[in-house]
Design an enzyme around this catalytic site. Structure first.
Site, PDB file in Angstrom:
ATOM      1  N   ASP A   1     -51.743 -32.947 -31.711  1.00 27.16           N
ATOM      2  CA  ASP A   1     -50.481 -33.660 -31.818  1.00 27.16           C
ATOM      3  C   ASP A   1     -49.394 -32.869 -32.532  1.00 27.16           C
ATOM      4  O   ASP A   1     -49.662 -31.947 -33.300  1.00 27.16           O
ATOM      5  CB  ASP A   1     -50.674 -35.010 -32.507  1.00 27.16           C
ATOM      6  CG  ASP A   1     -51.309 -34.890 -33.889  1.00 27.16           C
ATOM      7  OD1 ASP A   1     -52.213 -34.059 -34.049  1.00 27.16           O
ATOM      8  OD2 ASP A   1     -50.897 -35.640 -34.806  1.00 27.16           O
TER       9      ASP A   1
ATOM     10  N   GLU B   1     -53.830 -36.175 -35.645  1.00 24.76           N
ATOM     11  CA  GLU B   1     -54.164 -35.733 -37.001  1.00 24.76           C
ATOM     12  C   GLU B   1     -53.036 -36.053 -37.960  1.00 24.76           C
ATOM     13  O   GLU B   1     -53.282 -36.322 -39.138  1.00 24.76           O
ATOM     14  CB  GLU B   1     -54.451 -34.224 -37.004  1.00 24.76           C
ATOM     15  CG  GLU B   1     -55.057 -33.691 -38.290  1.00 24.76           C
ATOM     16  CD  GLU B   1     -54.041 -33.462 -39.409  1.00 24.76           C
ATOM     17  OE1 GLU B   1     -54.405 -33.642 -40.581  1.00 24.76           O
ATOM     18  OE2 GLU B   1     -52.879 -33.106 -39.095  1.00 24.76           O
TER      19      GLU B   1
END
Length: 389
Positions: A82, A139
């Site tokens: 991400d 994350e």
């Protein structure tokens, strides 16, 4: 498509292209649909034995079985996918095409690096046991690691030990750094809602000023680390947001503070949280206001296991030389949700050098493509070593 006998350098060269593709098309936590689809397509193209998508919403996991004799072990390799809600300031060809979103933490490089190792190992399959390639979403504040575990990651895939890599700006290319025990801190966040009594700014005696209450709380919270935490322990209490009022002639009835706490020791974590409750309630009461503390424990401490860390350090030193690997680094105060995986399985988390660069989570950061070769080579050697019977 990929010939037997190809070198890792060929996979690394292509991974640089993939990395820049990821960088130009960043996606926020749990929105990594295109990124995940790209990765899953590559793993299938590489001939992986099994590829599953949608684990932990947008996670991807690929399983590769080696051809060496013997039962071997099952080793997990994790990369995050991400991006962050930051507007990129770099003027490069692969600059983010998505306004207000960029890969400012190097997850584009982490995914490309693991893909390079996946491509190379899929051709040679020169290892025993199985390698489980984990491409994790969210994350950055979304606890994607926990989401994948809750979705059955370690029940659907047999993993004996698990490892993670993260780039480190200004650590020289070709260097690795880690330590046994805490390597990143617990990451908690809090909100303090203050309610006083609003009044006209010219008649402060008629109100209970939430700005005054809030500033006193901010100041008092900074004494927790200096006066309630042992000097040999580490803790951070940071107020990162203070919102009160909408105009210049009104004393606001409400105010809100937000921030983060970082610790390595659960006892210190409890101490900080308990003292915050006491400080917030006490100061608000002193001024005749009310205040509520909402305290959330997000990511636990990332605790490296001794045996697996020793293996990872040895493998890195075989790759780049003894002096290029630091095995007693000072833990960093950043949060990392690989911690959830290390609560479930033994393993280790390492940093690898990104060379001279801007810091993580800044608009000028960019992952260094030259780091891919070192990270990918580490992954390949780790799989070949740790899956051996």
């Amino acid at each position: 498509m990929y010939a037997v006998g190809e070198t890792l350098d060929e996979a690394v060269a292509e991974a640089g292209v993939w990395r820049r593709h990821f960088h130009a098309a960043p996606e926020l936590r749990y929105e990594e649909h295109a990124t995940a689809a790209f990765i899953a397509e590559k793993l299938r193209e590489f001939g992986f034995d099994r590829v599953e998508t949608g684990i932990g919403k947008t996670g991807v996991v690929g399983l590769l079985t080696g051809r060496r004799a013997g039962p071997g072990r099952n080793v997990g390799l994790r990369a995050d996918m991400d991006a962050l809600p930051i507007h990129e300031a770099n003027d490069v060809a692969h600059k983010s095409r998505h306004k207000g979103i960029m890969h400012a933490c190097g997850h584009d490089g982490h995914s490309a690096t693991l893909l390079a190792a996946a491509r190379h190992l899929s051709v040679s399959r020169d290892f025993a046991g199985t390698a489980v390639f984990i491409f994790q979403p969210a994350e950055e504040g979304g606890a994607g690691g926990k989401a994948m575990i809750d979705d059955g990651l370690f029940t659907r895939f047999d993993v004996d030990e698990v490892y993670g890599l993260h780039n480190m700006p200004n650590l020289a290319l070709g260097k690795f750094s880690t330590t046994v025990g805490p390597v990143t801190s617990a990451s908690d966040r809090f909100t303090i809602d203050i309610e006083g009594r609003g009044s006209h700014a010219s008649r402060p005696q008629e109100g209970v000023d939430t700005v005054i209450v809030g500033t006193q709380i901010v100041n008092a919270l900074q004494t927790i680390v200096s006066r309630n935490v042992h000097p040999h322990e580490s803790a951070v209490v940071s107020i990162t947001m203070f919102h009160a009022g909408e105009t210049d002639n009104v004393i606001p009835q409400k105010a809100q503070l937000r921030g983060t706490v970082r610790t390595f020791n659960p006892v210190i974590q409890d101490t900080v949280q308990n003292r915050m409750k006491e400080v917030v309630a006490g100061i608000a009461g002193t001024f005749g206001a009310k205040a509520t503390l909402t305290y959330l424990r997000d990511y636990p401490v990332t605790l490296n296991h001794a045996e697996e860390t020793a293996h990872a350090v040895r493998i890195a030193r075989e790759l780049v030389g003894h002096d290029q690997v630091v095995d007693n680094m000072k833990p960093v105060m950043g949060g990392e949700d690989f911690s959830f995986m290390l609560q479930e399985k033994p393993g280790a988390f390492l940093f690898f050098g990104n060379g001279p660069s801007f810091g993580l989570h800044t608009p000028n950061y960019d992952f260094n493509d030259h780091a891919i070769s070192f990270g990918a080579a580490f992954w390949v050697r780790l799989v070949q070593d740790r899956t051996a019977p």
